[in-house]
Design an enzyme around this catalytic site. Structure first.
Site, mmCIF file in Angstrom:
data_model
loop_
_atom_site.group_PDB
_atom_site.id
_atom_site.type_symbol
_atom_site.label_atom_id
_atom_site.label_comp_id
_atom_site.label_asym_id
_atom_site.label_seq_id
_atom_site.Cartn_x
_atom_site.Cartn_y
_atom_site.Cartn_z
ATOM 1 C CG LEU A 81 -1.557 1.348 1.604
ATOM 2 C CD1 LEU A 81 -2.560 1.776 0.535
ATOM 3 C CD2 LEU A 81 -2.218 1.276 2.980
ATOM 4 C CB SER A 82 0.618 4.270 0.502
ATOM 5 O OG SER A 82 0.868 5.643 0.455
#
Length: 421
Positions: free
Chosen positions: A167-168
């Site tokens: 994620l991210s």
């Protein structure tokens, strides 16, 4: 917490200061800013998934921590999924909320979670933007690769079925791993991340929002530059984005698509587009000549920056919203496992003996991998066999490995070893 200057780039110290001091200040500013915009407040830890810390997995030049979730009854030579958390998060938070451990139980894979800390980055971001950490053979990228290698040797995992997702900042680091180690990772799923090596000539802020527009050929060249001696095949890549993301602009989904379709020699026009999940996520798939899904882009409507989850006990549900940036929408981890070829279920499949969407009956075929390829139900690449349509890895291309494939709809094959009409 400091905010980025209006120019979107960190302000450099006076030139009279030593270069090492300048770099330290620069990366500190970047880390603080990224931590502010990528994650917000730190989530409260509430451990519900039992993880095992691995103390010695290699030289670990990136100073990361390795955790493993090993399901009970793990099959011999299991696949491996490496997961990379977002800023201010931890391996435990990602395990507790992403739904990946539950899928590891269901689908029989070994889950490896890498964790960074404040000694590397004040906001616990993976340093995807830093050349000392996003290049082959050094820093955090090498540490993650060593975790994958250790999983193979220590747990007897399948070296040809190693995958990565995150994620991210962890999503951006996922793109790093696919580019720097295409010989290690068969496929990856970038969730709210960025194309590889955007920061070669741009600030992290610009890369994140509004994003950088390069031609597909330029993006592909940056991946090839990461490992010039590599001749393929390239990993398969899935991209997940919330269409309301104001932190890492959804434009990056398009740039990631351009980067990986160009590497696979594919058009930027999807082969097929469908709506999936309870929120009608738009799924664009880009198929290789052999029918496998080489690149996939999933745009989730109505959500911002985070990992899409769908809490509940249904077969298509997973994850929790017990920490920031796990967003109630669709069980993205289930679809990612499906993209990796780890999930043998197929949403929307008719029940045993029921008509399929094309009006026929789901057909099943049991044969050796060699026989499946010869019958046109599977393809072969690099000595391995892949189901046509789903792209699921069936193992070595020979007459000794046997699988059952289900065809539904016509021309789309999925593994059905555990049961088929």
């Amino acid at each position: 917490m400091s905010q980025p200057p209006s120019s979107g780039t960190p302000q450099a110290p006076p030139r009279t200061r030593p270069l090492s001091h300048l770099l330290t200040r620069l990366f500190a500013v970047v880390a603080v800013v990224l931590g502010t915009v990528l994650t917000g407040p730190a989530p409260a830890a509430h451990a519900s998934v039992a993880l095992t810390r691995v103390g010695d997995f290699g030289s670990n030049p990136g100073a990361l921590t390795m955790y493993v979730y090993r399901p009970a009854g793990l099959p011999a030579h299991p696949p491996v999924v490496v997961a990379l958390h977002g800023c201010t998060q931890s391996a435990q938070v990602y395990a507790d909320n992403s739904g990946l451990p539950q899928l590891a139980d269901h689908d029989g894979f070994l889950l490896v979670l890498a964790e960074t800390g404040t000694a590397n980055n004040p906001s616990k971001c993976f340093n995807w933007f830093q050349s000392t950490d996003n290049r082959r053979g050094q820093g955090e990228a090498l540490s993650v690769r060593q975790m994958a290698d250790h999983a193979v040797t220590a747990y007897g995992a399948d070296p040809h079925r190693v995958y990565v997702t995150g994620l991210s900042a962890g999503g951006a680091m996922t793109a790093v791993m696919l580019a720097a180690y295409p010989d290690v990772f068969s496929a990856g799923a970038v969730v709210a991340g960025l194309p590889y090596d955007c920061t070669r000539d741009n600030s992290p802020y610009t890369c994140m929002n509004p994003g950088v527009d390069l031609t597909p050929a330029d993006w592909a060249r940056r991946v090839r530059d990461a490992y010039p001696a590599y001749t393929g095949p390239w990993p398969r890549a899935a991209v997940w984005y919330g269409d309301q993301d104001t932190t890492v602009a959804p434009r990056n989904a398009t740039e990631l698509r351009d980067q990986w379709t160009a590497l696979h020699g594919l058009s930027q026009t999807p082969t097929r587009t469908t709506a999936i999940g309870p929120d009608a996520t738009r799924q664009d798939q880009y198929l290789a000549a052999d029918g496998t899904v080489a690149v996939e882009v999933d745009r989730v409507p109505g959500i911002g920056h985070g990992t899409p989850v769908d809490p509940g006990t249904g077969s298509e549900q997973c994850g929790a919203t017990g920490a920031p940036y796990f967003l109630d929408s669709i069980c993205s981890s289930r679809w990612i496992a499906r993209f990796f070829g780890l999930d043998t279920s197929d949403p929307g499949d008719p029940g045993p003996g029921d008509p399929d969407p094309g009006g026929g009956t789901a057909a099943c075929w049991t044969a050796s991998n060699y026989g499946q390829v010869q019958a046109g139900r599977a393809t072969t690449s690099g000595g391995y066999t892949y189901a046509k349509g789903s792209g699921q890895n069936l193992g070595l291309y020979n007459t000794f490995v046997t699988h059952t494939l289900k065809e539904s709809p016509t021309g789309y094959f999925t593994l059905a070893d555990t049961g088929c009409p």
